[in-house]
Design an enzyme around this catalytic site. Structure first.
Site: not given
Length: 310
Positions: A89, A149, A152, A176
């Site tokens: 990221r 998140d 998940r 994140h």
């Protein structure tokens, strides 16, 4: 249905968000905007044609003109480059800062009272960019991180136990990214602590898989990244805001002393309502959890320090 929702970026995540906005009747008016001529118009028309099946009676418009976004109540920013295999990221940081900066300037001009939800990666740095560029109060700028998140995390726990994900309660805090903190101590299934149901080594595997949740999908797709659940996660936040639901959701919020952290956006449990981030729910952390959260803080600060020109 309530208010006007603008979604910036008609890529996979933005289109997913537009679809979910219609399916869940989140807003009376949805605007999908992108710089590519024809792209948001085509995506919006495709979504609109699902309305007889979905039962949606609002309005969606695709556009390249920010004038059409005027007086939006909530704006979801998804515009930016997506991750490719092998990219972190952080690799996206420099390019996406400029995109988010430009988008934010346009939103401020046309919707000065809007609440911003930032989805563009790396989220914790991009939401800081939107915050600084917009000049909005901290309550009106929030990042989508923990909702995705945590979804998940809950799914992986449900898979392991063979139970409905609806009955799994779990919280992911922090950045994140790889240093996110899926809390095992607070995870439960129907009120029963997960630590009493799943062996520690298996629970650690679930934590690791959650931390790499986005990377796992990027690796499988080979081209592009996750979009269905990220789009839905952003819409869950927008719905809480537009309908003033006072939902407790983990989001990237600006901290000023909460959890002993100051001056960064980080994933924490917040109350989301018509005023944006109406409250941060602070609670005691164990020494181990504090250490893990500090890794997130250090990572976010490194990202922010590398941002130039805002």
């Amino acid at each position: 249905m309530h208010g006007k929702l603008t979604i910036v970026g008609a890529g996979a995540v933005g289109t997913s968000a537009a679809h979910w906005a219609l399916a869940k009747s989140v807003a009376k008016e949805v605007v999908l905007i992108d710089v590519v001529d024809g792209l948001p118009q085509g995506k919006a028309l495709d979504c609109a044609q699902s309305s007889p099946i979905e039962g949606y009676s609002g309005h969606i418009k695709g556009t390249n003109d920010y004038e059409d976004t005027k007086n939006s109540d909530c704006v979801i920013i998804t515009a930016g480059l997506a991750r490719k295999p092998g990219m972190t990221r952080e690799d996206l940081l420099e390019k996406n800062v400029q995109i988010v900066k430009t988008v934010t300037q346009n939103i401020v001009e046309h919707s000065p009272e809007a609440i911003l939800i930032v989805v563009t990666n790396p989220i914790d740095a991009m939401v800081y960019t939107a915050f600084k560029v917009s000049g909005f109060p901290k309550q009106r700028v929030v990042g989508m991180a923990g909702v995705l998140d945590s979804a998940r995390y809950r799914y992986f726990i449900a898979q392991e136990l063979g139970v409905s994900p609806n009955d799994v309660s779990a919280l992911v805090m922090g950045i994140h990214g790889d240093n996110m903190l899926p809390l095992t101590r607070l995870a439960s299934v129907g009120g029963v602590p997960v630590e009493a149901l799943i062996p520690k080594d298996k629970l650690n595997e679930i934590v690791k898989r959650t931390q790499n949740g986005g990377g796992e999908i990027v690796g499988l797709l080979k081209s592009g990244s996750a979009f269905t659940t990220p789009g839905l996660a952003a819409i869950e936040m927008a719905e809480a805001i537009l309908k003033d639901q006072k939902r407790v959701l983990p989001c990237a919020a600006y901290l000023e002393g909460e959890f002993g952290i100051d001056g960064v956006f980080l994933g924490v449990p917040v109350v989301l309502g018509r005023n944006g981030v109406e409250r941060i729910l602070e609670f005691p952390l164990t020494p181990e959890e504090k250490d893990a959260l500090n890794l997130s803080v250090e990572a976010v600060k490194r990202q922010v320090e590398s941002i130039h020109g805002i």
